[in-house]
Design a protein around this motif. Sequence first.
Motif, mmCIF file in Angstrom:
data_model
loop_
_atom_site.group_PDB
_atom_site.id
_atom_site.type_symbol
_atom_site.label_atom_id
_atom_site.label_comp_id
_atom_site.label_asym_id
_atom_site.label_seq_id
_atom_site.Cartn_x
_atom_site.Cartn_y
_atom_site.Cartn_z
ATOM 1 N N GLY A 1 23.251 0.930 12.426
ATOM 2 C CA GLY A 1 23.266 -0.227 13.308
ATOM 3 C C GLY A 1 22.896 0.065 14.742
ATOM 4 N N ALA B 1 19.979 -2.229 6.894
ATOM 5 C CA ALA B 1 20.559 -2.982 8.010
ATOM 6 C C ALA B 1 21.123 -4.325 7.543
ATOM 7 C CB ALA B 1 19.511 -3.191 9.104
ATOM 8 N N HIS C 1 23.881 -5.670 10.218
ATOM 9 C CA HIS C 1 23.414 -5.237 11.538
ATOM 10 C C HIS C 1 22.298 -6.172 12.014
ATOM 11 C CE1 HIS C 1 25.912 -1.758 11.144
ATOM 12 N NE2 HIS C 1 25.129 -1.131 10.270
#
Length: 174
Positions: free
Chosen positions: A47, A78, A83
């Motif tokens: 992240g 991600a 994220h």
Amino acid sequence: MDMTDQLVRSADDGDAVSVARLLKHVAAVDAVGTGGRTALDTAAERGHADVVRLLLGAGADPQQRAGEHQESTPLCLAASRGHRAVVEVLLDAGAHTGAQGRMNWVPLVLAATAGDEGFPETVDLLLDRGADVNAVMKRKTALDWATGFGHVRMVRHLLSRGATASNRGTDPRV
């Protein structure tokens, strides 16, 4: 430790200063470290949006294979961890939203089903940037998967974004 391993470790740690310094000395930004991962791979998974941005600016491939077994992509990693900032950086760099990686993961499905209730902000970003709300992964849509996992809020969220149930026997009415 060689330069590539230092770069991967610094990216994993989110150390943007070290990454920027090392990028001046590393020949290939997408080089694989001894652990089998690249700097972009680990930064996306952790992240670290600022590090991801640096790596992409240095020419890292946003579509590269990623993950412990090279089964995924930075975007999928991600998305599956919610994220959002990293997902945005990767999309800005040209990562596509459809099925990808060796396992044909769909970032939207991963964002909708990971964690306790999925990651609505990441789902919204993917949808706003062109992801197909009814994209299929392993013969199921994000709505099918969220229903199967009992993610009631995500099911409602996906329905509000235009998702439709597939004909796979799931009932999204919750």
